[in-house]
Each structure stands twice: as structure tokens, then as C-alpha cells.
Write a protein that holds these residues in place. Structure first.
Motif, PDB file in Angstrom:
ATOM      1  N   ARG A 201     -36.974  41.226 -80.463  1.00 23.38           N
ATOM      2  CA  ARG A 201     -37.986  41.456 -79.559  1.00 23.38           C
ATOM      3  C   ARG A 201     -39.031  40.256 -79.662  1.00 23.38           C
ATOM      4  NH1 ARG A 201     -39.105  45.600 -75.480  1.00 23.38           N
ATOM      5  NH2 ARG A 201     -36.345  46.454 -75.346  1.00 23.38           N
TER       6      ARG A 201
ATOM      7  N   THR B  21     -45.504  42.326 -75.135  1.00 25.86           N
ATOM      8  CA  THR B  21     -46.069  41.646 -75.336  1.00 25.86           C
ATOM      9  C   THR B  21     -47.037  40.755 -76.706  1.00 25.86           C
ATOM     10  OG1 THR B  21     -44.904  40.715 -73.393  1.00 25.86           O
ATOM     11  CG2 THR B  21     -46.343  38.915 -74.307  1.00 25.86           C
TER      12      THR B  21
ATOM     13  N   SER C 222     -42.899  47.674 -63.621  1.00 29.10           N
ATOM     14  CA  SER C 222     -44.043  47.991 -63.115  1.00 29.10           C
ATOM     15  C   SER C 222     -44.763  47.160 -61.470  1.00 29.10           C
ATOM     16  CB  SER C 222     -44.932  48.702 -64.204  1.00 29.10           C
ATOM     17  OG  SER C 222     -44.750  49.952 -65.294  1.00 29.10           O
TER      18      SER C 222
HETATM   19  N1  LIG Z   1     -39.369  35.204 -71.890  1.00 27.32           N
HETATM   20  C1  LIG Z   1     -40.216  35.147 -71.241  1.00 27.32           C
HETATM   21  O1  LIG Z   1     -40.905  34.609 -70.352  1.00 27.32           O
HETATM   22  C2  LIG Z   1     -41.311  36.088 -71.792  1.00 27.32           C
HETATM   23  C3  LIG Z   1     -40.907  36.719 -72.740  1.00 27.32           C
HETATM   24  N2  LIG Z   1     -41.254  38.309 -73.108  1.00 27.32           N
HETATM   25  C4  LIG Z   1     -40.783  39.316 -73.989  1.00 27.32           C
HETATM   26  O2  LIG Z   1     -40.521  40.657 -73.479  1.00 27.32           O
HETATM   27  C5  LIG Z   1     -40.640  41.533 -74.362  1.00 27.32           C
HETATM   28  C6  LIG Z   1     -41.887  42.189 -74.538  1.00 27.32           C
HETATM   29  O3  LIG Z   1     -42.013  43.352 -73.448  1.00 27.32           O
HETATM   30  P1  LIG Z   1     -41.602  44.982 -73.432  1.00 27.32           P
HETATM   31  O4  LIG Z   1     -41.363  45.364 -74.634  1.00 27.32           O
HETATM   32  O5  LIG Z   1     -41.209  45.276 -72.120  1.00 27.32           O
HETATM   33  O6  LIG Z   1     -43.073  44.945 -73.045  1.00 27.32           O
HETATM   34  P2  LIG Z   1     -44.612  44.639 -72.082  1.00 27.32           P
HETATM   35  O7  LIG Z   1     -45.428  43.164 -72.460  1.00 27.32           O
HETATM   36  O8  LIG Z   1     -43.384  44.356 -70.807  1.00 27.32           O
HETATM   37  O9  LIG Z   1     -45.161  45.950 -72.687  1.00 27.32           O
HETATM   38  C7  LIG Z   1     -45.209  47.029 -71.515  1.00 27.32           C
HETATM   39  C8  LIG Z   1     -45.774  48.094 -72.490  1.00 27.32           C
HETATM   40  O10 LIG Z   1     -46.950  48.114 -71.808  1.00 27.32           O
HETATM   41  C9  LIG Z   1     -48.190  49.933 -71.447  1.00 27.32           C
HETATM   42  N3  LIG Z   1     -48.219  49.804 -70.122  1.00 27.32           N
HETATM   43  C10 LIG Z   1     -49.218  50.525 -70.217  1.00 27.32           C
HETATM   44  N4  LIG Z   1     -49.849  50.570 -68.845  1.00 27.32           N
HETATM   45  C11 LIG Z   1     -48.586  50.278 -68.645  1.00 27.32           C
HETATM   46  C12 LIG Z   1     -47.428  50.250 -67.015  1.00 27.32           C
HETATM   47  N5  LIG Z   1     -47.899  50.709 -65.952  1.00 27.32           N
HETATM   48  N6  LIG Z   1     -46.302  49.545 -67.150  1.00 27.32           N
HETATM   49  C13 LIG Z   1     -45.756  48.687 -67.970  1.00 27.32           C
HETATM   50  N7  LIG Z   1     -46.162  48.929 -68.892  1.00 27.32           N
HETATM   51  C14 LIG Z   1     -47.579  49.946 -69.003  1.00 27.32           C
HETATM   52  C15 LIG Z   1     -46.560  50.818 -72.407  1.00 27.32           C
HETATM   53  O11 LIG Z   1     -47.456  50.882 -73.570  1.00 27.32           O
HETATM   54  C16 LIG Z   1     -45.260  49.524 -72.782  1.00 27.32           C
HETATM   55  O12 LIG Z   1     -44.695  50.625 -73.589  1.00 27.32           O
HETATM   56  C17 LIG Z   1     -40.833  40.530 -76.371  1.00 27.32           C
HETATM   57  O13 LIG Z   1     -39.879  40.729 -77.235  1.00 27.32           O
HETATM   58  C18 LIG Z   1     -41.698  39.344 -75.152  1.00 27.32           C
HETATM   59  O14 LIG Z   1     -41.405  38.285 -76.343  1.00 27.32           O
HETATM   60  C19 LIG Z   1     -42.930  38.460 -72.754  1.00 27.32           C
HETATM   61  C20 LIG Z   1     -43.084  38.125 -71.874  1.00 27.32           C
HETATM   62  C21 LIG Z   1     -42.403  36.556 -70.750  1.00 27.32           C
END
Ligand SMILES: NC(=O)C1=CN([C@@H]2O[C@H](COP(=O)(O)OP(=O)(O)OC[C@H]3O[C@@H](n4cnc5c(N)ncnc54)[C@H](O)[C@@H]3O)[C@@H](O)[C@H]2O)C=CC1
Ligand SMILES: Nc1nc(O)c(N)c(N[C@@H]2O[C@H](COP(=O)(O)O)[C@@H](O)[C@H]2O)n1
Length: 223
Positions: free
Chosen positions: A20, A50, A161
């Protein structure tokens, strides 16, 4: 409110590695495209996952600020939004600096003390939902703040979501020419996953950029 989701993925659908850590999938031309989408938006939204992984700033580069924001008649950077049920955003996160307004969508599970700490650190705290952030309520509160066009940048939990809440109008995905692999690496849409009523998309454009391809879709409802 119009909601556009943009993300960069590997050919196997990963947003980053199983560690991550932030992974550069886009090339220069794609980051310019991302800046143009940011510039056209009133706010850019990410999940707290993120923020904790990448410590993003979510602002425009100088050129995009100069050309695109002026073209859209709005100086400065779009607002920033974090979906953060329990207020885990660090008070020294880059996203809380004074470069632009930052809204933190929290749930009632965030204590009043934590809400105050985050407000003191510069956030506009909005409560939406009981345990988890309710994205329908959260985005309507943002609409009340004058946000008519929202860009969602990720990550995979939040993108899923947004689709599950039925708030996405458009999806743009940059598919970089690499394989990341890993069953635990985040994908474009994580969460529980759909088993029926899948969001159906209408492919509107395919564009070759850098060494990858941008796929653009309108969201067509569920089937
Ligand atoms: N390649 C790209 O375009 C991108 C890559 N990333 C990567 O994605 C990873 C992070 O993604 P995730 O771990 O999936 O986290 P995320 O950024 O989707 O956040 C999820 C967190 O948000 C909170 N949350 C609160 N209400 C929520 C709801 N209704 N639905 C979903 N989440 C809710 C929770 O704590 C949940 O664990 C990182 O590794 C980052 O580097 C992030 C953005 C863009
Ligand atoms: N479009 C895109 N391509 C990539 O290759 C990426 N790694 C990301 N990541 C997203 O960009 C955010 C970083 O933003 P700042 O440069 O700090 O403004 C990161 O948090 C992801 O949302 N995006």
C-alpha cells in the motif's frame, strides 16, 4: 452534484502494491490530464486510507492552476475532502495545510474531542453517518457548501462505496502498462463487492497516453 471518479491502475487492476505504498502508474501526460480534472472540480475527495498511505496534497501544479482554473472562472485550488469515519487523519497531514479548504467527512463515531482537534488543525468537519461515513448524506452536505462537481481519486474502498451509494456519474481509468499482482493489493473497487445489480458503464472514449491508455465511461445505472 456531478461525481467523476479518476484512478490509475495496472493492467491487473491494482492501484498500488500489497504494501500500500504510493505507486507511480501514470506518466507525465496522464498527470497533466489528472490536473485538468482536478481543475474542473470544486473539490477532490480521497479516503483516509489514501491519506495514511500517500499523505497527498491534492492541489494543482502551477500550469494547471494558471490555465485551467482561470478558464473555469475560479482562481485557486479546489477544496479537498477526506472520508474518515473515526477521524484518523493526522493533524499534521499535508491535506490539512492552508493551500485550500479541507472538509473531513466523519461519522458520529468520531468523538467531539477529536473533531475539535481536527477543526483546530484547519479542517471543516462534517458529520455524516453513525458508524461509517454515509456518502449520500456526506455529498449532499458538500453540495450545501457549493460543491457542484466532485472528483473522487480513491482509493479502492472509497471508490467501491461511491458506486454502491449510486453517486458516480463518470469514471476515467488510466491503465498503465505494468503488472503488480498480489491478492492483498488495492484494486479499483474493493469493499464487499457486488454479487448482483452491478454498476453498468457506457464506454465513451479510449485514448492512448504515455505508455498506457485512458478509458472513459459514463455510468449507465445498475443491472
Ligand atoms: N493509483 C491511484 O490512482 C490511486 C491509488 N491509491 C492507493 O490506494 C490505497 C488506499 O486505498 P484504500 O486502502 O482502499 O483506502 P481508501 O483511500 O479508499 O480509504 C478507505 C477508508 O476510508 C474510511 N471510510 C469511511 N467511510 C467509508 C465508506 N463509506 N466507504 C469506504 N471507506 C470509508 C475507512 O476507514 C476505510 O478504511 C493506497 O495504497 C493508495 O496509494 C489511492 C488513490 C488513487
Ligand atoms: N492518477 C494517478 N496516477 C498515479 O500513478 C497515482 N499514484 C495516483 N495517485 C493519487 O494521487 C494522489 C497524490 O496526489 P498529490 O500528488 O499529493 O497531489 C494520491 O494520494 C492518489 O490519490 N493518481
Amino acid at each position: 452534484m456531478y461525481v467523476v471518479v479518476n484512478a490509475a491502475q495496472s493492467v491487473d487492476g491494482k492501484l498500488s502494491t500489497r504494501r500500500r505504498e504510493q505507486l507511480r502508474i501514470s506518466g507525465e501526460e496522464d498527470f497533466d490530464r489528472v490536473d485538468r480534472i482536478r481543475a474542473a472540480a470544486d473539490a477532490v475527495l480521497v479516503g483516509v486510507g489514501t491519506v495514511l498511505a500517500d499523505d497527498p496534497h491534492l492541489t494543482l501544479d502551477e500550469e494547471a492552476r494558471r490555465v485551467e482554473r482561470l478558464r473555469n472562472g475560479r482562481p485557486g485550488d479546489p477544496a479537498r475532502v477526506v472520508v474518515d469515519s473515526t477521524g484518523r487523519t493526522p493533524t499534521d497531514a499535508r491535506i490539512l495545510d492552508d493551500a485550500a479548504t479541507t472538509y473531513l467527512l466523519v461519522s458520529a463515531a468520531t468523538t467531539p474531542e477529536r473533531r475539535k482537534e481536527l477543526a483546530d488543525a484547519g479542517a471543516e468537519v462534517i458529520v455524516a453517518g453513525e458508524e461509517r461515513v454515509d456518502l449520500v448524506d456526506g455529498t449532499s452536505a458538500l453540495a450545501g457548501e457549493g460543491i457542484d462537481r466532485l472528483m473522487v481519486e480513491g482509493g479502492g474502498e472509497v471508490i467501491y462505496s461511491c458506486f454502491a451509494a449510486g453517486i458516480v456519474d463518470e469514471l476515467q481509468v488510466y491503465v498503465g502498462s505494468l503488472v503488480v499482482g498480489g491478492r492483498d493489493a488495492p484494486t479499483l473497487a474493493d469493499g464487499e463487492g457486488f454479487v448482483e445489480a452491478f454498476p453498468r458503464l457506457d464506454l465513451t472514449e479510449v485514448e492512448r497516453l504515455d505508455d498506457g491508455v485512458v478509458l472513459s465511461y459514463d455510468v449507465d445505472g445498475r443491472a
